[in-house]
Design a protein around this motif. Structure first.
Motif, PDB file in Angstrom:
ATOM      1  N   ILE A   4     -17.984  -5.650  47.150  1.00  0.00           N
ATOM      2  CA  ILE A   4     -18.223  -4.997  45.858  1.00  0.00           C
ATOM      3  C   ILE A   4     -18.661  -6.061  44.864  1.00  0.00           C
ATOM      4  N   GLU A   5     -19.588  -5.683  43.998  1.00  0.00           N
ATOM      5  CA  GLU A   5     -20.103  -6.625  43.009  1.00  0.00           C
ATOM      6  C   GLU A   5     -19.010  -7.021  42.018  1.00  0.00           C
ATOM      7  N   PRO A   6     -19.072  -8.248  41.479  1.00  0.00           N
ATOM      8  CA  PRO A   6     -18.165  -8.595  40.384  1.00  0.00           C
ATOM      9  C   PRO A   6     -18.343  -7.611  39.227  1.00  0.00           C
ATOM     10  N   PHE A   7     -17.247  -7.266  38.604  1.00  0.00           N
ATOM     11  CA  PHE A   7     -17.241  -6.293  37.508  1.00  0.00           C
ATOM     12  C   PHE A   7     -17.625  -7.041  36.228  1.00  0.00           C
ATOM     13  N   ALA A   8     -18.912  -7.009  35.881  1.00  0.00           N
ATOM     14  CA  ALA A   8     -19.464  -7.926  34.889  1.00  0.00           C
ATOM     15  C   ALA A   8     -18.801  -7.803  33.520  1.00  0.00           C
ATOM     16  N   VAL A   9     -18.604  -6.573  33.031  1.00  0.00           N
ATOM     17  CA  VAL A   9     -18.046  -6.433  31.686  1.00  0.00           C
ATOM     18  C   VAL A   9     -16.594  -6.906  31.646  1.00  0.00           C
ATOM     19  N   GLU A  10     -15.839  -6.661  32.726  1.00  0.00           N
ATOM     20  CA  GLU A  10     -14.447  -7.116  32.754  1.00  0.00           C
ATOM     21  C   GLU A  10     -14.370  -8.640  32.851  1.00  0.00           C
ATOM     22  N   ARG A  11     -15.283  -9.242  33.620  1.00  0.00           N
ATOM     23  CA  ARG A  11     -15.319 -10.710  33.715  1.00  0.00           C
ATOM     24  C   ARG A  11     -15.618 -11.307  32.346  1.00  0.00           C
ATOM     25  N   TRP A  12     -16.566 -10.708  31.625  1.00  0.00           N
ATOM     26  CA  TRP A  12     -16.931 -11.208  30.292  1.00  0.00           C
ATOM     27  C   TRP A  12     -15.739 -11.110  29.338  1.00  0.00           C
ATOM     28  N   MET A  13     -15.082  -9.963  29.329  1.00  0.00           N
ATOM     29  CA  MET A  13     -13.939  -9.784  28.439  1.00  0.00           C
ATOM     30  C   MET A  13     -12.802 -10.732  28.795  1.00  0.00           C
ATOM     31  N   ASP A  14     -12.533 -10.888  30.097  1.00  0.00           N
ATOM     32  CA  ASP A  14     -11.474 -11.804  30.513  1.00  0.00           C
ATOM     33  C   ASP A  14     -11.747 -13.220  30.039  1.00  0.00           C
ATOM     34  N   LYS A  15     -13.018 -13.604  30.065  1.00  0.00           N
ATOM     35  CA  LYS A  15     -13.380 -14.980  29.716  1.00  0.00           C
ATOM     36  C   LYS A  15     -13.279 -15.252  28.216  1.00  0.00           C
ATOM     37  N   TYR A  16     -13.656 -14.277  27.396  1.00  0.00           N
ATOM     38  CA  TYR A  16     -13.846 -14.569  25.977  1.00  0.00           C
ATOM     39  C   TYR A  16     -12.865 -13.890  25.019  1.00  0.00           C
ATOM     40  N   GLU A  17     -12.163 -12.822  25.444  1.00  0.00           N
ATOM     41  CA  GLU A  17     -11.406 -12.081  24.439  1.00  0.00           C
ATOM     42  C   GLU A  17     -10.250 -12.877  23.846  1.00  0.00           C
ATOM     43  N   THR A  18      -9.685 -13.828  24.598  1.00  0.00           N
ATOM     44  CA  THR A  18      -8.592 -14.623  24.034  1.00  0.00           C
ATOM     45  C   THR A  18      -9.101 -15.651  23.027  1.00  0.00           C
ATOM     46  N   GLN A  19     -10.416 -15.929  23.041  1.00  0.00           N
ATOM     47  CA  GLN A  19     -10.991 -16.881  22.086  1.00  0.00           C
ATOM     48  C   GLN A  19     -11.413 -16.204  20.781  1.00  0.00           C
ATOM     49  N   ALA A  20     -11.497 -14.897  20.793  1.00  0.00           N
ATOM     50  CA  ALA A  20     -12.071 -14.174  19.660  1.00  0.00           C
ATOM     51  C   ALA A  20     -11.099 -14.092  18.490  1.00  0.00           C
ATOM     52  N   THR A  21     -11.609 -14.337  17.305  1.00  0.00           N
ATOM     53  CA  THR A  21     -10.846 -14.045  16.093  1.00  0.00           C
ATOM     54  C   THR A  21     -11.165 -12.633  15.590  1.00  0.00           C
ATOM     55  N   HIS A  22     -12.352 -12.153  15.969  1.00  0.00           N
ATOM     56  CA  HIS A  22     -12.783 -10.813  15.567  1.00  0.00           C
ATOM     57  C   HIS A  22     -13.381 -10.130  16.789  1.00  0.00           C
ATOM     58  N   ASN A  23     -12.522  -9.436  17.521  1.00  0.00           N
ATOM     59  CA  ASN A  23     -12.936  -8.779  18.752  1.00  0.00           C
ATOM     60  C   ASN A  23     -13.474  -7.396  18.429  1.00  0.00           C
ATOM     61  N   ILE A  24     -14.799  -7.279  18.387  1.00  0.00           N
ATOM     62  CA  ILE A  24     -15.404  -5.952  18.224  1.00  0.00           C
ATOM     63  C   ILE A  24     -16.209  -5.623  19.485  1.00  0.00           C
ATOM     64  N   ALA A  25     -15.659  -6.099  20.613  1.00  0.00           N
ATOM     65  CA  ALA A  25     -16.171  -5.712  21.925  1.00  0.00           C
ATOM     66  C   ALA A  25     -15.248  -4.682  22.573  1.00  0.00           C
ATOM     67  N   GLU A  26     -14.056  -4.516  22.028  1.00  0.00           N
ATOM     68  CA  GLU A  26     -13.053  -3.625  22.608  1.00  0.00           C
ATOM     69  C   GLU A  26     -13.487  -2.170  22.476  1.00  0.00           C
ATOM     70  N   THR A  27     -13.164  -1.368  23.493  1.00  0.00           N
ATOM     71  CA  THR A  27     -13.629   0.025  23.518  1.00  0.00           C
ATOM     72  C   THR A  27     -12.542   1.045  23.197  1.00  0.00           C
ATOM     73  N   CYS A  28     -11.331   0.610  22.947  1.00  0.00           N
ATOM     74  CA  CYS A  28     -10.245   1.541  22.623  1.00  0.00           C
ATOM     75  C   CYS A  28     -10.179   1.768  21.120  1.00  0.00           C
ATOM     76  N   CYS A  29      -9.764   2.969  20.726  1.00  0.00           N
ATOM     77  CA  CYS A  29      -9.417   3.161  19.326  1.00  0.00           C
ATOM     78  C   CYS A  29      -8.270   2.226  18.968  1.00  0.00           C
ATOM     79  N   LEU A  30      -8.219   1.835  17.714  1.00  0.00           N
ATOM     80  CA  LEU A  30      -7.174   0.938  17.233  1.00  0.00           C
ATOM     81  C   LEU A  30      -5.819   1.345  17.795  1.00  0.00           C
TER      82      LEU A  30
END
Length: 403
Positions: A4-30
């Motif tokens: 199965i292919e690497p899950f690109a969006v999850e890999r991206w989020m795993d890599k960068y979301e802990t570095q973000a001060t303003h995460n507006i990549a998240e898809t959940c309502c607040l």
């Protein structure tokens, strides 16, 4: 061996979301807390957590209370109520999608998938040996689906049509009339239709009174339809990891149940109880009102930003859900969205998702980024301010064009 292919969006989020001060990549309502849920409820004294319950495996298919609440939601404005046994509770919407495709897709099958969309919806079927045709929506048509193209994609061995409504990453909807046409075509060819409805019922830019307001796929009269959803997106409860599969086909539910026995057996009683509390009428309406109003407020801010930066970006305004797909260009040519997103997180702390690497195949969606806007309004305002500063200072000289 299954590949199965690497899950690109999850890999991206795993890599960068802990570095973000303003995460507006998240898809959940607040997100909400247990305290928030109680404050939203008209019965705040009642605890969502059954503190006295013995923590066994619990109800294997999900509690009767939770499945009953969901069956009721899918039975509104229909002549045939959905039976409670036609709802299966899962560990998140992502497990719901996986179990469904694992249960019904076989090597040699042909699958048609609405696109762009969440990668899981086509990669799992491919890993199971199916050939997948991407049914491509186009931005010049406001991401509308073309029914004639669907008819041309159907083959004698087409097993499954996969829809995402409302759609991730565009925020587009498939309207009622198009849904009915899809179901009619599927019924003529005895094809199962799967609707990933994880962003339903977060409709912020179309009214239920609109004749084209999209109903759930289950409400269109075709037995071989199945929907998946979860508490994560529209209901602000990603942390409880609870989703579901619902269908009017007993056979589909039974096959999913058979597959589920080999995975998680049941869901946490605590997660089940919190979901039941949130979906009860005493809480549900206030929770959805809170999220729809937040979506409207924040979408207005994002729209003002896009309109004031038309020299750099453009979009088809989303009609539902939590995300927007925005295209960044220079002199009419798309930028390298991956480099753009990397520079943005490194220099400003603002996190986007690059469209070409996380949602595109064969060079699709160069220059696009996905923005999750149903976050804390202050965070979105600050992120857009930082983005505006980046565009005015660094964008022209430092962000390359797409190759």
């Amino acid at each position: 061996m299954v590949k199965i292919e690497p899950f690109a969006v999850e890999r991206w989020m795993d890599k960068y979301e802990t570095q973000a001060t303003h995460n507006i990549a998240e898809t959940c309502c607040l997100p909400v807390s247990i305290n928030d849920l109680q404050n939203l409820s008209t019965e705040p004294q009642k605890s969502p957590i059954p503190l006295a319950a013995k923590l066994t495996y619990g109800a294997i298919k999900g509690s009767e209370q939770l499945r009953g609440l969901l069956a009721h939601l899918y039975s509104v404005k229909t002549n045939t109520p959905l039976p409670i046994d036609n709802v299966l509770i899962t560990t998140g919407g992502i497990q719901a999608n996986f179990l469904l495709h694992y249960a019904i897709v076989e090597p040699g099958d042909h699958v048609i998938c609405h696109y762009p969309t969440y990668q899981q919806l086509y990669s799992v079927a491919e890993s199971l040996g199916a050939e997948v045709s991407l049914w491509k929506a186009k931005e010049e048509d406001n991401w509308a689906v073309n029914i004639k193209e669907l008819e041309n994609l159907i083959r004698p061995n087409t097993k499954l049509i996969i829809l995402n409504n409302p759609q991730n990453p565009t925020g587009a909807i498939i309207p009622r009339s198009a849904l009915q046409e899809i179901v009619t075509i599927a019924e003529q060819h005895s094809i199962i239709v799967h609707g990933d409805e994880v962003y339903r019922p977060l409709f912020h830019s179309i009214s239920p009174a609109d004749t084209e307001f999209p109903p759930s796929l289950l409400n269109l009269g075709y037995k071989n339809t199945v929907v998946t959803s979860s508490m994560s997106k529209a209901y602000s409860l990603a942390g409880i990891r609870l989703g579901w599969i619902a269908s009017r086909s007993d056979d589909i539910i039974e096959r999913c149940m058979n597959s589920r026995d080999y995975t998680t057996i049941s869901v946490s009683q605590l997660d089940d109880a919190v979901a039941s509390y949130a979906l009860a009428p005493q809480t549900l309406h206030n929770l959805l009102h809170r999220n729809i109003e937040l979506a409207k407020t924040n979408l207005s801010l994002l729209e003002k930003f896009v309109e004031s930066h038309r020299w750099a970006c453009e979009w088809s305004k989303p009609r539902a859900g939590t995300v927007a797909f925005v295209k960044f260009t220079k002199m009419g040519r798309p930028v390298d969205d991956v480099v753009f997103c990397r520079l943005l997180i490194e220099r400003t702390g603002v996190l986007f998702v690059p469209g070409s690497s996380c949602f595109g195949r064969d060079g699709d969606f160069k220059g696009y980024v996905r923005i999750g806007f149903v976050t804390e309004t202050r965070i979105l305002q600050e992120a857009l301010q930082k983005l505006g500063d980046f565009l005015s200072k660094d964008y022209v000289n430092d962000v390359p064009l797409a190759s």
